[in-house]
Each structure stands twice: as C-alpha cells, then as structure tokens.
Scaffold this active site. Structure first.
Site, PDB file in Angstrom:
ATOM      1  N   ASP A  32       0.796  -1.232   0.000  1.00 20.04           N
ATOM      2  CA  ASP A  32       0.000   0.000   0.000  1.00 20.04           C
ATOM      3  C   ASP A  32       0.829   1.283   0.000  1.00 20.04           C
ATOM      4  O   ASP A  32       0.277   2.385  -0.109  1.00 20.04           O
ATOM      5  CB  ASP A  32      -0.964  -0.001   1.209  1.00 20.04           C
ATOM      6  N   HIS A  88       6.724  -7.665  -1.057  1.00 16.78           N
ATOM      7  CA  HIS A  88       5.622  -8.182  -1.874  1.00 16.78           C
ATOM      8  C   HIS A  88       5.245  -7.220  -2.984  1.00 16.78           C
ATOM      9  O   HIS A  88       4.210  -7.371  -3.619  1.00 16.78           O
ATOM     10  CB  HIS A  88       4.392  -8.497  -0.999  1.00 16.78           C
ATOM     11  N   CYS A 142       7.871  -7.344 -22.249  1.00 16.75           N
ATOM     12  CA  CYS A 142       9.067  -6.485 -22.413  1.00 16.75           C
ATOM     13  C   CYS A 142       9.490  -5.817 -21.110  1.00 16.75           C
ATOM     14  O   CYS A 142      10.481  -5.108 -21.066  1.00 16.75           O
ATOM     15  CB  CYS A 142       8.783  -5.424 -23.485  1.00 16.75           C
ATOM     16  N   CYS A 165       3.891  -3.414 -26.919  1.00 11.09           N
ATOM     17  CA  CYS A 165       4.514  -4.598 -27.558  1.00 11.09           C
ATOM     18  C   CYS A 165       3.513  -5.742 -27.673  1.00 11.09           C
ATOM     19  O   CYS A 165       3.806  -6.781 -28.247  1.00 11.09           O
ATOM     20  CB  CYS A 165       5.749  -5.044 -26.760  1.00 11.09           C
ATOM     21  N   THR A 208       1.475  -8.663  11.702  1.00  9.11           N
ATOM     22  CA  THR A 208       1.490  -9.758  10.729  1.00  9.11           C
ATOM     23  C   THR A 208       1.174 -11.071  11.433  1.00  9.11           C
ATOM     24  O   THR A 208       1.607 -11.320  12.550  1.00  9.11           O
ATOM     25  CB  THR A 208       2.837  -9.872   9.986  1.00  9.11           C
TER      26      THR A 208
HETATM   27  N1  APR Z   1      -2.629  -3.536  15.150  1.00 13.98           N
HETATM   28  C1  APR Z   1      -1.775  -4.590  15.207  1.00 13.98           C
HETATM   29  N2  APR Z   1      -2.038  -5.792  14.632  1.00 13.98           N
HETATM   30  C2  APR Z   1      -3.214  -5.912  13.974  1.00 13.98           C
HETATM   31  C3  APR Z   1      -4.158  -4.857  13.878  1.00 13.98           C
HETATM   32  C4  APR Z   1      -3.818  -3.634  14.509  1.00 13.98           C
HETATM   33  N3  APR Z   1      -4.644  -2.573  14.472  1.00 13.98           N
HETATM   34  N4  APR Z   1      -5.234  -5.310  13.159  1.00 13.98           N
HETATM   35  C5  APR Z   1      -4.953  -6.591  12.820  1.00 13.98           C
HETATM   36  N5  APR Z   1      -3.760  -6.962  13.312  1.00 13.98           N
HETATM   37  C6  APR Z   1      -3.054  -8.235  13.139  1.00 13.98           C
HETATM   38  C7  APR Z   1      -3.925  -9.469  13.130  1.00 13.98           C
HETATM   39  O1  APR Z   1      -4.091  -9.971  14.449  1.00 13.98           O
HETATM   40  C8  APR Z   1      -3.080 -10.426  12.269  1.00 13.98           C
HETATM   41  O2  APR Z   1      -2.154 -11.150  13.074  1.00 13.98           O
HETATM   42  O3  APR Z   1      -2.467  -8.174  11.864  1.00 13.98           O
HETATM   43  C9  APR Z   1      -2.302  -9.484  11.354  1.00 13.98           C
HETATM   44  C10 APR Z   1      -2.803  -9.512   9.913  1.00 13.98           C
HETATM   45  O4  APR Z   1      -2.530 -10.795   9.411  1.00 13.98           O
HETATM   46  P1  APR Z   1      -2.866 -11.128   7.880  1.00 13.98           P
HETATM   47  O5  APR Z   1      -4.234 -10.644   7.566  1.00 13.98           O
HETATM   48  O6  APR Z   1      -2.500 -12.564   7.674  1.00 13.98           O
HETATM   49  O7  APR Z   1      -1.875 -10.178   7.043  1.00 13.98           O
HETATM   50  P2  APR Z   1      -0.332 -10.418   6.778  1.00 13.98           P
HETATM   51  O8  APR Z   1       0.339 -11.082   7.940  1.00 13.98           O
HETATM   52  O9  APR Z   1       0.233  -9.126   6.322  1.00 13.98           O
HETATM   53  O10 APR Z   1      -0.340 -11.435   5.525  1.00 13.98           O
HETATM   54  C11 APR Z   1       0.910 -11.741   4.952  1.00 13.98           C
HETATM   55  O11 APR Z   1      -0.254 -12.886   3.158  1.00 13.98           O
HETATM   56  O12 APR Z   1      -1.998 -12.999   1.639  1.00 13.98           O
HETATM   57  C12 APR Z   1      -0.653 -12.675   1.801  1.00 13.98           C
HETATM   58  O13 APR Z   1       0.455 -11.147   0.417  1.00 13.98           O
HETATM   59  C13 APR Z   1      -0.433 -11.217   1.487  1.00 13.98           C
HETATM   60  O14 APR Z   1       1.288  -9.795   2.410  1.00 13.98           O
HETATM   61  C14 APR Z   1       0.214 -10.660   2.752  1.00 13.98           C
HETATM   62  C15 APR Z   1       0.717 -11.903   3.461  1.00 13.98           C
END
Ligand code: APR
Length: 254
Positions: free
Chosen positions: A105, A120, A131, A156, A194
């Site tokens: 983003d 990513h 190309c 292309c 994450t």
């Molecule tokens: N603050 C902190 N953590 C948060 C918040 C917040 N406000 N809101 C959600 N979360 C946490 C959730 O608890 C979860 O553990 O963020 C995490 C989001 O997890 P995912 O939805 O799995 O996202 P992500 O970990 O970025 O996914 C990794 O998977 O589908 C692919 O390419 C996509 O880059 C992505 C990758």
C-alpha cells in the site's frame, strides 16, 4: 497506559545500533485497509487463488485487473495512521533502521519512512510481462479504460500486470536477500501487524533471533511467532507505536 518496555528491552534498545522491522497488513488496518486473515479480511470475501495468482491473471485478466484497480483506488485515498508516523520517527533514533514490509500500500513511504524494503511489491506499480516496460497506476487505468475488453496491453502486445508478488511466485531475489541480511544483523527486530503465516517473510523474525536479536511483537493477538518473542505487546499498533516512540526517546535521552 503503563510502560510497554521491561528493563531487558530498555537495555537492549539503549545499546542497539541496528533495528529491523517486519510489518504486515495489521499496521494498515487502522488506516481502513482490510487485512487478509482477520474475520473481515480480504481472503474471507475473495479466493486468493482466484485473484492473486499469475494463473488467475492470465485466465481472467479483466477480472483481476479490475480487482487490483479497485484496491488501488481505495489505497490511493488512504492515509498513514499514527503507527506509520511513529515508525518514521523511531527510524531517526537509530544508526541503522530498516522496514521490511509485506504490504503493497505504500503507506510507510507516505508517512516519511526512508529505508523500506517492499518484499511483496507495490500496488501502484505495473509492468509488461513480456518487455518489462513499467507503467504507472494512471497509465494502467487509462489503458484499462480505453481497452474495449479491459485487457491492459503494452505497446509490444504483452499483458500489463501489477508489480506485486502473487501466490506461487518467488520474491525478487535481491529484495529478499537484502531483507534477510537486515534480519541477520539486527540488534532489535520488531514484528508488527502480521500473522507470521506466509514464508519467506515469516522466516525473517526467526532468522533475527537465531542471530542474537531481541524480538518484539506488536499484534492484536497471539500469532505463530509469539512463543519465540522476548516481548509481546498486544493492542492496536496505531496506539502502541506512538507510546513506544515516547519510551524510546526517554531511554535514549536519559
Ligand atoms: N494492530 C496490530 N495488529 C493488527 C491490527 C492492529 N490494528 N489489526 C490486525 N492486526 C493483526 C492481526 O491480528 C493479524 O495477526 O495483523 C495481522 C494480519 O494478518 P494477515 O491478515 O494474515 O496479514 P499479513 O500477515 O500481512 O499477511 C501476509 O499474506 O496474503 C498474503 O500477500 C499477502 O502480504 C500478505 C501476506
């Protein structure tokens, strides 16, 4: 709010020269961008394999192109939240500070962070699969709109795709190697927002602790990584990170 950092964390932060951060969709949730695996996440509404894979793009180009166009327009209107801005300030407190993000983003850059590794890709960028000519979001939209079939094609003749990593695709070699180098050398490693479920990104925090880093996780809840962390800060990153910035300033200025 009581202090976030315990004495061990304070000591490690005081002595840290190199800090690396892995961010995921959670850090952008408070900016209004849906995550992937939370209850209202993207993958609960759409099938990732039907929209986020090269095969899906090649077989349903117009549908996938439209989906990314819609996501991009949402993201273009989105602003960083206090968590992104706090990270941009925390960056200034350390000699070496790198953000490795899974997010496409561009909000870390919008918030003023400098050393960003987008493992990513970035949804605003596009390129021709033949190309490799690069196309901006605006150029992509113009081609998409003027194409009767909404199949975005390069001069292309090749298909134009978003510059993001799809399921089943390898991450750009140099990008991921650079990310692992940062993890290996980090004194402090933060994993923020994450689920730590998608490799190779989820291997980065493990690589960091295997090389002696102090691992801090910021998340709303426990993740696969939580058992390996030295410190777990549970709550919204948009609230925790500004508080963390204040505590780091206090540690480094005392
Ligand atoms: N603050 C902190 N953590 C948060 C918040 C917040 N406000 N809101 C959600 N979360 C946490 C959730 O608890 C979860 O553990 O963020 C995490 C989001 O997890 P995912 O939805 O799995 O996202 P992500 O970990 O970025 O996914 C990794 O998977 O589908 C692919 O390419 C996509 O880059 C992505 C990758």
């Amino acid at each position: 709010m009581s202090e976030l950092l315990n004495n061990q964390a304070k000591e490690r932060i005081y002595g840290a020269r190199k800090v690396a951060v892995l961010t995921g969709a959670g850090i952008s949730a408070e900016s209004g961008i849906p995550t992937f695996r939370d209850t209202d996440g993207l993958w609960t509404k759409f099938s990732p394999m039907e929209l986020s894979s090269f095969e899906a793009f090649y077989n349903n180009t117009a549908i996938v192109a439209e989906w990314y166009k819609k996501r991009r327009h949402i993201i273009e209107e989105t602003m960083p939240n206090p968590g992104h801005y706090a990270l941009a300030e925390i960056e200034k407190k350390f000699q070496y500070f790198d953000i490795i993000t899974q997010n496409i983003d561009g909000l870390h850059s919008k918030a003023g962070s400098n050393n960003i590794i987008e493992i990513h890709g970035n949804i605003m960028k596009n390129y021709c699969i033949d190309c490799k000519k690069k196309y901006s979001a605006k150029e992509f939209d113009t081609i998409y709109e003027t194409s009767v079939s909404h199949i975005p094609r390069c001069n292309c003749g090749g298909l134009i795709r978003p510059d993001v990593v799809w399921f089943g695709e390898l991450l750009p070699k140099q990008t991921i190697e650079k990310a692992f180098q940062k993890a290996e050398k980090a004194d402090i490693f933060f994993s923020i927002g994450t689920s730590a479920m998608v490799r190779p990104a989820s291997d980065l925090p493990i690589t960091a602790i295997q090389n002696g880093a102090f691992l801090i996780e910021i998340n709303m809840k426990q993740t696969h990584l939580s058992d390996y962390t030295h410190l777990q800060l549970n709550g919204p990153s948009g609230k925790i990170l500004p508080q963390l910035l204040k505590e780091i300033e206090k540690i480094l200025h005392d």
